[in-house]
Each structure stands twice: as C-alpha cells, then as structure tokens.
Enzyme design. Structure first.
Site, PDB file in Angstrom:
ATOM      1  N   TYR A 142       0.845  -1.200   0.000  1.00 45.66           N
ATOM      2  CA  TYR A 142       0.000   0.000   0.000  1.00 45.66           C
ATOM      3  C   TYR A 142       0.883   1.255   0.000  1.00 45.66           C
ATOM      4  CZ  TYR A 142      -3.538   3.389   1.474  1.00 45.66           C
ATOM      5  OH  TYR A 142      -4.369   4.492   1.549  1.00 45.66           O
ATOM      6  N   LYS A 146       1.201   4.069  -3.019  1.00 43.86           N
ATOM      7  CA  LYS A 146       0.917   5.484  -2.761  1.00 43.86           C
ATOM      8  C   LYS A 146       2.146   6.348  -3.045  1.00 43.86           C
ATOM      9  CE  LYS A 146      -3.420   5.416  -1.504  1.00 43.86           C
ATOM     10  NZ  LYS A 146      -4.457   6.138  -2.283  1.00 43.86           N
TER      11      LYS A 146
END
Length: 237
Positions: A142, A146
């Site tokens: 994640y 990002k």
C-alpha cells in the site's frame, strides 16, 4: 483558480465514507453535476448525482466512463484498497498486483484518459488522494503504491499546469472509515478531510497535508532513514 461552483465532478470510490462526502460537498459548493462512480454504483436521492459504473483496474471500463462523462471539469481519484497484510514479504504476488492496479495504475490511467477533457475546460482540476503512506512505509505494498502515485501526480502536475489543469495531491493519516477500522490512534473525520481538500483546490494549492502527523512525516523524509524508522537502530550491529 479552480472552482467547485458550476463544476462537473467525477468521484471514484464514491460509495465509501470519504467518497460520499466528496459527492455531497461538491454539490454544497455549487457543482451542477457529480458522477458518483463505483464498481457497483448505489442509488442517490439527488438528480444532480449520476451513478456511473467504473472499475479503475479495467481499461475498457475507463474508456466507457470517459464516453459517458465528457463534461467533467474536476476529476477526483479517491478509490483505493488495502492489502490483507502490511508485510511486503507475506502477501501474495496477486495481492501486490491488485494493490498496484487499484492504487497506482487505476488513477494514473484515469487521469490520462480524462486529460483531454480537462484540458478543454476552464478552471479544471485533478485531485489525487494519496496518504501519509506515500512517505512512511508502514503499509507494505500500500505504501509503495501510494509513493508511486505521489511521484506520478508530480509528473502530471508539471505536464498539465501549462495546459490549464490544476493538480492537487492529498496526504493524510487515518480517516474514520471502514477502511481504517483496524487502526488505533487518532482519525480524521471524512467530512473534515473533504472540506480541507476542497478548500485547498479552490485556493489553488498543489498539496494537502491534512493533519499534523502527515506534516511531521513529510519533513522527516529529508533526514536520515533511521530517524524516520528508529526501530532500525535496534537492528544495527
């Protein structure tokens, strides 16, 4: 300056807690139409809200959204997913690919697809929702996705600015939504985040640091790695 007054807004991940506020708050600021997109769109009680099927991981679905929404002036890349584990070593290769498809490739390809539409409109804007995870690697894949999206947003900003499209990147810690239900510690309210984002867009700001922790982490990125990750000191010989 970009403006929500009179805007036509497209929100990805509109069914979620943050997405719902992006939809309603855009109308409260004078938007004339909001495309509320999701893989399985919900019904809304406002004729100004247009439910639209969109799977950001499917190029054909993106193409269909572009054809269905040629009047968009503000694109909000809000959709995202969490991996089943924060460990980059423990998740499957499939988990890694799904997370990159949703959190990186999806918003980048959507921005590319809508770019000609945004360029043709005055006071248009692109909003990419990142995270504190862009700068702090607590989320495994994640965080990696990002961080990649943050870099891509910077590139898109440079390319789109001369063409009249304002690009705003959003960074924040935990927000009080089901996606962060597992997390401890303080959480922003979705309404607070969305108000901060829309204020920034209409003020012509390029980046949103939505809470103090996010601002602290960004400033720490310029320092030694072990200052940002003090646990590394305990593993040093």
């Amino acid at each position: 300056m970009p403006s929500l007054n009179g805007a036509v807004v497209l929100v990805t991940g509109a069914n979620g807690g943050i997405g719902t506020h992006f939809v309603h708050d855009a109308l409260a600021r004078g938007a004339v139409k909001v495309y509320a997109t999701a893989r399985s769109p919900r019904t809304w009680d406002d004729e100004r809200i247009v439910p639209l099927t969109l799977d950001v991981t499917a190029p054909a679905s993106i193409d269909e959204a572009v054809a269905a929404a040629p009047d968009v002036t503000v694109l909000i890349n809000n959709a995202g997913v969490n991996p089943p584990s924060a460990s980059l070593l423990d998740v499957t290769e499939a988990d890694i690919r799904v997370n990159m498809e949703t959190n990186f490739f999806g918003p980048v390809l959507l921005a590319r697809a809508f770019a000609p539409i945004l360029v043709a409109k005055p006071e248009s804007a692109l909003v990419d929702v990142h995270s504190i995870a862009s700068w702090y690697a607590y989320g495994g894949i994640y965080s990696a996705a990002k961080a990649a999206l943050w870099s891509a947003t910077n590139s898109l900003r440079i390319e789109l600015a001369p063409k009249g499209v304002h690009v705003t990147g959003v960074h924040m810690g935990y927000v009080d939504t089901p996606m962060a239900a597992h997390a401890d510690g303080p959480k922003m309210l979705p309404a607070e985040l969305v108000t901060t984002v829309y204020d920034a867009v209409e003020a012509g700001e390029y980046e949103v640091l939505a809470d103090e922790l996010t601002a602290q982490v960004k400033s720490a990125v310029s320092g030694p790695v072990e200052a940002l990750y003090p646990e590394l000191r305990t593993t040093s010989a």
